[in-house]
Scaffold this motif. Structure first.
Motif, PDB file in Angstrom:
ATOM      1  N   ARG A  32       0.840  -1.197   0.000  1.00 31.61           N
ATOM      2  CA  ARG A  32       0.000   0.000   0.000  1.00 31.61           C
ATOM      3  C   ARG A  32       0.880   1.255   0.000  1.00 31.61           C
ATOM      4  O   ARG A  32       0.523   2.284  -0.581  1.00 31.61           O
ATOM      5  CB  ARG A  32      -0.900  -0.013   1.229  1.00 31.61           C
ATOM      6  N   LEU A  33       2.012   1.156   0.636  1.00 30.92           N
ATOM      7  CA  LEU A  33       2.929   2.292   0.681  1.00 30.92           C
ATOM      8  C   LEU A  33       3.689   2.435  -0.628  1.00 30.92           C
ATOM      9  O   LEU A  33       4.402   3.394  -0.836  1.00 30.92           O
ATOM     10  CB  LEU A  33       3.906   2.101   1.835  1.00 30.92           C
ATOM     11  N   GLY A  34       3.538   1.443  -1.479  1.00 28.53           N
ATOM     12  CA  GLY A  34       4.188   1.512  -2.775  1.00 28.53           C
ATOM     13  C   GLY A  34       5.620   1.028  -2.749  1.00 28.53           C
ATOM     14  O   GLY A  34       6.429   1.423  -3.577  1.00 28.53           O
ATOM     15  N   CYS A  35       5.926   0.178  -1.815  1.00 28.72           N
ATOM     16  CA  CYS A  35       7.290  -0.334  -1.703  1.00 28.72           C
ATOM     17  C   CYS A  35       7.352  -1.806  -2.075  1.00 28.72           C
ATOM     18  O   CYS A  35       8.189  -2.243  -2.828  1.00 28.72           O
ATOM     19  CB  CYS A  35       7.794  -0.145  -0.291  1.00 28.72           C
ATOM     20  N   GLY A  36       6.442  -2.590  -1.514  1.00 27.58           N
ATOM     21  CA  GLY A  36       6.460  -4.012  -1.790  1.00 27.58           C
ATOM     22  C   GLY A  36       7.453  -4.738  -0.907  1.00 27.58           C
ATOM     23  O   GLY A  36       7.594  -5.936  -0.982  1.00 27.58           O
ATOM     24  N   SER A  37       8.130  -3.997  -0.072  1.00 28.61           N
ATOM     25  CA  SER A  37       9.095  -4.619   0.825  1.00 28.61           C
ATOM     26  C   SER A  37       8.618  -4.482   2.272  1.00 28.61           C
ATOM     27  O   SER A  37       8.626  -3.402   2.838  1.00 28.61           O
ATOM     28  CB  SER A  37      10.449  -3.943   0.650  1.00 28.61           C
ATOM     29  N   ALA A  38       8.212  -5.580   2.838  1.00 34.02           N
ATOM     30  CA  ALA A  38       7.724  -5.554   4.209  1.00 34.02           C
ATOM     31  C   ALA A  38       8.857  -5.249   5.182  1.00 34.02           C
ATOM     32  O   ALA A  38       8.630  -4.779   6.288  1.00 34.02           O
ATOM     33  CB  ALA A  38       7.098  -6.905   4.545  1.00 34.02           C
ATOM     34  N   GLN A  39      10.059  -5.517   4.765  1.00 30.08           N
ATOM     35  CA  GLN A  39      11.215  -5.268   5.623  1.00 30.08           C
ATOM     36  C   GLN A  39      11.302  -3.798   5.976  1.00 30.08           C
ATOM     37  O   GLN A  39      11.605  -3.434   7.107  1.00 30.08           O
ATOM     38  CB  GLN A  39      12.496  -5.697   4.910  1.00 30.08           C
ATOM     39  N   ALA A  40      11.031  -2.972   5.013  1.00 31.72           N
ATOM     40  CA  ALA A  40      11.067  -1.517   5.234  1.00 31.72           C
ATOM     41  C   ALA A  40      10.010  -1.125   6.252  1.00 31.72           C
ATOM     42  O   ALA A  40      10.236  -0.283   7.124  1.00 31.72           O
ATOM     43  CB  ALA A  40      10.839  -0.793   3.919  1.00 31.72           C
ATOM     44  N   VAL A  41       8.848  -1.758   6.163  1.00 32.00           N
ATOM     45  CA  VAL A  41       7.770  -1.476   7.111  1.00 32.00           C
ATOM     46  C   VAL A  41       8.196  -1.900   8.507  1.00 32.00           C
ATOM     47  O   VAL A  41       7.985  -1.191   9.485  1.00 32.00           O
ATOM     48  CB  VAL A  41       6.485  -2.233   6.707  1.00 32.00           C
ATOM     49  N   GLY A  42       8.815  -3.060   8.568  1.00 30.82           N
ATOM     50  CA  GLY A  42       9.294  -3.555   9.853  1.00 30.82           C
ATOM     51  C   GLY A  42      10.286  -2.576  10.462  1.00 30.82           C
ATOM     52  O   GLY A  42      10.280  -2.327  11.667  1.00 30.82           O
ATOM     53  N   GLN A  43      11.117  -2.002   9.641  1.00 30.72           N
ATOM     54  CA  GLN A  43      12.076  -1.006  10.117  1.00 30.72           C
ATOM     55  C   GLN A  43      11.359   0.177  10.728  1.00 30.72           C
ATOM     56  O   GLN A  43      11.724   0.676  11.776  1.00 30.72           O
ATOM     57  CB  GLN A  43      12.971  -0.532   8.972  1.00 30.72           C
ATOM     58  N   ALA A  44      10.342   0.632  10.040  1.00 29.28           N
ATOM     59  CA  ALA A  44       9.585   1.796  10.516  1.00 29.28           C
ATOM     60  C   ALA A  44       8.959   1.494  11.875  1.00 29.28           C
ATOM     61  O   ALA A  44       8.998   2.328  12.784  1.00 29.28           O
ATOM     62  CB  ALA A  44       8.507   2.150   9.505  1.00 29.28           C
ATOM     63  N   LEU A  45       8.416   0.296  12.019  1.00 32.22           N
ATOM     64  CA  LEU A  45       7.795  -0.079  13.288  1.00 32.22           C
ATOM     65  C   LEU A  45       8.838  -0.286  14.367  1.00 32.22           C
ATOM     66  O   LEU A  45       8.613  -0.030  15.534  1.00 32.22           O
ATOM     67  CB  LEU A  45       6.968  -1.351  13.094  1.00 32.22           C
ATOM     68  N   LYS A  46       9.963  -0.746  13.947  1.00 32.05           N
ATOM     69  CA  LYS A  46      11.041  -0.958  14.899  1.00 32.05           C
ATOM     70  C   LYS A  46      11.470   0.376  15.495  1.00 32.05           C
ATOM     71  O   LYS A  46      11.698   0.498  16.690  1.00 32.05           O
ATOM     72  CB  LYS A  46      12.222  -1.613  14.185  1.00 32.05           C
TER      73      LYS A  46
END
Length: 108
Positions: A32-46
Motif C-alpha cells: 500500500r505504501l508503494g514499496c512491496g518490501s515488508a522489511q522496510a515497514v518492519g524497520q519503521a515499526l522498529k
DNA sequence: AGGGTGACTGCTA
DNA sequence: GTAGCAGCCACCC
C-alpha cells in the motif's frame, strides 16, 4: 529526537487507520505504501517513536503470526499485546498465530 | 559515501 | 512438512 521520514509517517498513519478488531500484514502494508518490501515497514515499526499510539501489534506477517519482536513471539510484553487484540475481538493462538484469518484486513 | 542491519517474504532443497 | 537461502527496501553507523 528521531527524524520521522515520510515513509515511516505513512506506515504509522496506515496502522492507526486500522479499525478496531482488525489486523493487517506487513506485505499488504508495504504494498500500500508503494514499496512491496515488508522489511522496510518492519524497520519503521522498529523505530516506532509513537509507542502505543501506533498499535504495531495489529501488524502481523504473511503467516498470520503476530510480530512481537525480532519476528518471533518472545517476551510477555508481546503477550500483553495479544491479550489487547483479543479484547478487540482478534484472538491469537498460544503460538502467536491468528485464530481467525478472516480478521486480516487487506484494504482500509 | 559506503556498508551493514532488520519487528519480512517467497522459493527451493 | 520442515529447514535453509536469497531478495527486497529503508534506516543507522
Amino acid at each position: 529526537m528521531r527524524v520521522v521520514t515520510a515513509f515511516e509517517q505513512q506506515v504509522y498513519e496506515a496502522i492507526s487507520a486500522i479499525p478496531c478488531g482488525k489486523v493487517t500484514t506487513y506485505k499488504y502494508l508495504a504494498q500500500r505504501l508503494g514499496c512491496g518490501s515488508a522489511q522496510a515497514v518492519g524497520q519503521a515499526l522498529k523505530r516506532n517513536p509513537h509507542a502505543p499510539q501506533v498499535p504495531c501489534h495489529r501488524v502481523i506477517n504473511s503467516q498470520l503470526k503476530i510480530a512481537g519482536y525480532m519476528g518471533q513471539v518472545s517476551g510477555e510484553e508481546v503477550q500483553r499485546k495479544i491479550d489487547l487484540l483479543a479484547a478487540e475481538g482478534v484472538e491469537f493462538d498460544s503460538d502467536g498465530y491468528l485464530e481467525d484469518c478472516s480478521l486480516v484486513l487487506e484494504e482500509w
